[in-house]
Design a protein around this motif. Structure first.
Motif, mmCIF file in Angstrom:
data_model
loop_
_atom_site.group_PDB
_atom_site.id
_atom_site.type_symbol
_atom_site.label_atom_id
_atom_site.label_comp_id
_atom_site.label_asym_id
_atom_site.label_seq_id
_atom_site.Cartn_x
_atom_site.Cartn_y
_atom_site.Cartn_z
ATOM 1 N N MET A 1 -33.941 -5.409 -19.677
ATOM 2 C CA MET A 1 -33.188 -4.296 -19.103
ATOM 3 C C MET A 1 -31.890 -4.813 -18.505
ATOM 4 N N LYS A 2 -30.865 -3.982 -18.469
ATOM 5 C CA LYS A 2 -29.549 -4.441 -18.061
ATOM 6 C C LYS A 2 -29.311 -4.198 -16.575
ATOM 7 N N ARG A 3 -30.344 -4.100 -15.769
ATOM 8 C CA ARG A 3 -30.200 -3.710 -14.379
ATOM 9 C C ARG A 3 -29.492 -4.746 -13.517
ATOM 10 N N ASN A 4 -29.222 -5.919 -14.046
ATOM 11 C CA ASN A 4 -28.507 -6.910 -13.246
ATOM 12 C C ASN A 4 -27.015 -6.594 -13.268
ATOM 13 N N LEU A 5 -26.707 -5.380 -12.815
ATOM 14 C CA LEU A 5 -25.307 -4.958 -12.811
ATOM 15 C C LEU A 5 -24.487 -5.854 -11.902
ATOM 16 N N THR A 6 -23.390 -6.371 -12.424
ATOM 17 C CA THR A 6 -22.564 -7.270 -11.608
ATOM 18 C C THR A 6 -21.135 -6.762 -11.475
ATOM 19 N N TYR A 7 -20.927 -5.502 -11.786
ATOM 20 C CA TYR A 7 -19.594 -4.896 -11.666
ATOM 21 C C TYR A 7 -18.538 -5.734 -12.388
ATOM 22 N N ILE A 8 -18.226 -5.319 -13.573
ATOM 23 C CA ILE A 8 -17.297 -6.085 -14.396
ATOM 24 C C ILE A 8 -15.977 -6.337 -13.685
ATOM 25 N N LEU A 9 -15.545 -5.390 -12.869
ATOM 26 C CA LEU A 9 -14.243 -5.574 -12.225
ATOM 27 C C LEU A 9 -14.242 -6.645 -11.158
ATOM 28 N N LYS A 145 -29.260 1.353 -24.005
ATOM 29 C CA LYS A 145 -30.304 2.219 -24.584
ATOM 30 C C LYS A 145 -31.677 1.848 -24.027
ATOM 31 N N GLU A 146 -31.863 0.553 -23.776
ATOM 32 C CA GLU A 146 -33.131 0.104 -23.203
ATOM 33 C C GLU A 146 -33.292 0.643 -21.782
ATOM 34 N N ASP A 147 -32.192 0.674 -21.036
ATOM 35 C CA ASP A 147 -32.219 1.267 -19.702
ATOM 36 C C ASP A 147 -32.589 2.739 -19.775
ATOM 37 N N LEU A 148 -32.041 3.414 -20.774
ATOM 38 C CA LEU A 148 -32.319 4.844 -20.914
ATOM 39 C C LEU A 148 -33.793 5.083 -21.189
ATOM 40 N N LEU A 168 -34.761 1.260 -31.048
ATOM 41 C CA LEU A 168 -34.394 -0.111 -30.707
ATOM 42 C C LEU A 168 -35.193 -1.122 -31.522
ATOM 43 N N ASP A 169 -36.471 -0.834 -31.729
ATOM 44 C CA ASP A 169 -37.287 -1.752 -32.526
ATOM 45 C C ASP A 169 -36.788 -1.815 -33.967
ATOM 46 N N ARG A 170 -36.363 -0.659 -34.482
ATOM 47 C CA ARG A 170 -35.833 -0.657 -35.850
ATOM 48 C C ARG A 170 -34.524 -1.444 -35.934
ATOM 49 N N GLU A 171 -33.711 -1.317 -34.884
ATOM 50 C CA GLU A 171 -32.415 -1.994 -34.885
ATOM 51 C C GLU A 171 -32.523 -3.481 -34.574
ATOM 52 N N LEU A 172 -33.384 -3.814 -33.611
ATOM 53 C CA LEU A 172 -33.383 -5.179 -33.064
ATOM 54 C C LEU A 172 -34.678 -5.952 -33.296
ATOM 55 N N GLY A 173 -35.705 -5.294 -33.788
ATOM 56 C CA GLY A 173 -37.012 -5.941 -33.868
ATOM 57 C C GLY A 173 -37.764 -5.756 -32.561
ATOM 58 N N ASN A 174 -38.973 -6.234 -32.511
ATOM 59 C CA ASN A 174 -39.815 -6.043 -31.330
ATOM 60 C C ASN A 174 -39.398 -6.976 -30.197
ATOM 61 N N SER A 175 -39.737 -6.571 -28.972
ATOM 62 C CA SER A 175 -39.522 -7.432 -27.813
ATOM 63 C C SER A 175 -40.684 -7.258 -26.842
ATOM 64 N N TYR A 177 -40.568 -7.020 -23.624
ATOM 65 C CA TYR A 177 -40.267 -6.016 -22.597
ATOM 66 C C TYR A 177 -40.546 -4.609 -23.127
ATOM 67 N N ARG A 178 -40.061 -4.313 -24.333
ATOM 68 C CA ARG A 178 -40.265 -2.970 -24.877
ATOM 69 C C ARG A 178 -41.738 -2.707 -25.161
ATOM 70 N N ASN A 179 -42.462 -3.738 -25.582
ATOM 71 C CA ASN A 179 -43.903 -3.561 -25.794
ATOM 72 C C ASN A 179 -44.615 -3.227 -24.489
ATOM 73 N N GLN A 180 -44.216 -3.892 -23.406
ATOM 74 C CA GLN A 180 -44.820 -3.610 -22.097
ATOM 75 C C GLN A 180 -44.478 -2.203 -21.623
ATOM 76 N N LEU A 181 -43.229 -1.799 -21.842
ATOM 77 C CA LEU A 181 -42.815 -0.453 -21.448
ATOM 78 C C LEU A 181 -43.582 0.587 -22.253
ATOM 79 N N ARG A 182 -43.750 0.345 -23.527
ATOM 80 C CA ARG A 182 -44.510 1.259 -24.385
ATOM 81 C C ARG A 182 -45.958 1.366 -23.892
#
Length: 455
Positions: A1-9, A145-148, A168-175, A177-182
């Motif tokens: 997940m991309k939650r490690n937001l670091t504010y690009i600016l 998309k993973e965050d969503l 996401l699995d179709r685009e990137l393959g399995n992960s 994290y996504r398996n745990q979320l599922r």
């Protein structure tokens, strides 16, 4: 997940501004000035003072300088962006939100402002607003998309979450994290039909994903559809012949289907596997113990399994469990055999030591009991039972003096156990009788009798 937001600016405005000339300072000032419009020297003084105060975590002071900068140049986007960040550091969420929205009014669609808003909404658990913001971030960065999917799960929109996970699995393959979320979605959602359909489609699309098979087996089992669960486990073995975890399901199905030989084969795979943890192996062993209890013809195979499990897992608990099994069947000699094997592996398991010693005394294995209890006292010097059993062993080995010392020492450690106290007195009575001290022998016998009468 991309939650490690670091504010690009932050890259633009410098986290470590120091009031001295340095490469980092020059670079930050250059980028900031490029981002700023035609500003006055007074504005720059207030603005860079704000960056300096932020860098040393004086967020209130930074905001004071930014307010002065805003009065000097009220239309500079960078000022409100910095205000938003400093309010966020102070967890002043409403003010931070207002300033990020000002940035978006001045420059619609600015992704860095959306990232800041996402951070606010996530921290305040306002997931509905977070969803709308993340949708606007996805065109800039597909990772959102993973965050969503995660946000849909949190707002119990399970169908939408599964749809995105599939994409996401179709685009990137399995992960993982996504398996745990599922898996979390399957657990929380009551719509087992949708879950089953989802997994069946996934398996058709990617038959190499072991976790999908396992999830489907679990869902079928929970729906009491054992036939479908069994069939799915078999399909998993066909798709992945080297799958060890498939046998965690198969052995049980084979037992229920009265196919013990196949069940035993699956158990052997489980016990040999380094991919299956000890806890699951114990569950398998427990089931096999129950099976053998009703089918004693498999006791020899049970012992082979235990030996295999112990060799692979290097644990005393397997021998202890098998010994307990034989104790319940009133087969103490076989139980002692496995207790002793367990003690060889782990001499720090007090319960295992206690059961071993008690049976060794019962079977008059006094030398072994004396050795084991003496060794165990090094680890458990305050356990009165060990002194008692050591005393019994030494007394039967005619080491009367040592027996007396151990029994008297053990009494000093005894607390609130009248039954054991009586046993100490009985043994001390025997010690004094062996020494020819009839008066002391009678005294301790009377103490033991008194406890018996009061029970």
């Amino acid at each position: 997940m991309k939650r490690n937001l670091t504010y690009i600016l932050l890259l633009f405005f410098g986290m470590n501004f120091i009031p001295a000339i340095s490469f980092a300072q020059e670079k930050d000032e250059e980028v900031v000035l490029d981002d700023l419009g035609n500003v006055t020297d007074v504005f720059q003084e207030h603005f860079f003072e704000a960056l300096k105060q932020k860098a040393i975590e004086n967020y209130d002071r930074a905001l004071e300088s930014l307010e002065k900068a805003a009065k000097e140049s009220p239309n500079e986007l960078a000022v409100y962006f910095e205000m938003a960040k400093n309010h966020a550091y102070l967890k002043q969420w409403q003010q931070a939100e207002e300033n990020y929205n000002k940035v978006l009014q001045m420059e619609p669609g600015k992704p860095e402002a959306y990232e800041g808003l996402y951070d606010i909404y996530y921290n305040t658990n306002d997931y509905s607003k977070a969803i709308e913001v993340v949708k606007k971030l996805i065109p800039f960065d597909k990772d959102y998309k993973e965050d969503l999917a995660n946000l849909y799960e949190r707002t119990e929109q399970y169908g939408k979450a599964l749809q995105i996970l599939d994409e996401l699995d179709r685009e990137l393959g399995n992960s993982d994290y996504r398996n745990q979320l599922r898996q979390q979605i399957y657990i929380k959602s009551d719509d087992s039909g949708t879950q089953i359909s989802d997994l069946e489609e996934r398996i058709k699309r990617t038959p190499s994903n072991e976790q999908d098979f396992l999830n489907l087996i679990l869902l079928y089992s929970e729906a009491d559809n054992k036939e479908a669960a069994f069939a799915t486990a078999k399909k998993l073995i066909q798709a992945k012949p080297d799958s060890d975890v498939a046998h965690l399901a198969l052995y049980k199905f084979y037992l229920d289907a009265d196919q013990p030989q196949e069940a035993v084969k699956s158990m052997e795979v489980v016990f040999r596997s380094d991919k299956i943890d000890a806890e699951n192996k114990f569950k398998v062993l427990n089931d096999f113990l129950l099976f053998v209890n009703d089918n004693p013809g498999y006791e020899e195979k049970l012992e082979e399994m235990v030996a295999l499990f112990s060799t692979e897992s290097k644990t005393d608990q397997v021998y202890e469990k098998l010994a307990d099994y034989y104790l319940k069947k009133e087969m103490p000699e076989e139980a002692l055999q496995y207790f002793e094997l367990g003690v060889e592996i782990n001499q720090g398991n007090f319960n295992l030591i206690k059961n071993t010693l008690l049976l060794q005394i019962d079977f008059k294995k006094f030398e072994e009991a004396e050795t084991l209890s003496s060794q165990s006292l090094d680890l458990f010097p305050s356990q009165s039972l060990l002194y008692l059993l050591n005393g019994v062993a030494n007394l039967n080995l005619e080491n009367v003096s040592k027996a007396k010392t151990m029994l008297e020492t053990g009494l000093d450690y005894l607390i609130d156990d009248t039954q054991m106290e009586r046993d100490f007195y009985l043994q001390l009575s025997k010690v004094y009788d062996s020494e020819g001290n009839a008066q002391k022998a009678e005294e301790f016998q009377n103490k033991a009798n008194k406890i018996s009468q009061n029970e």
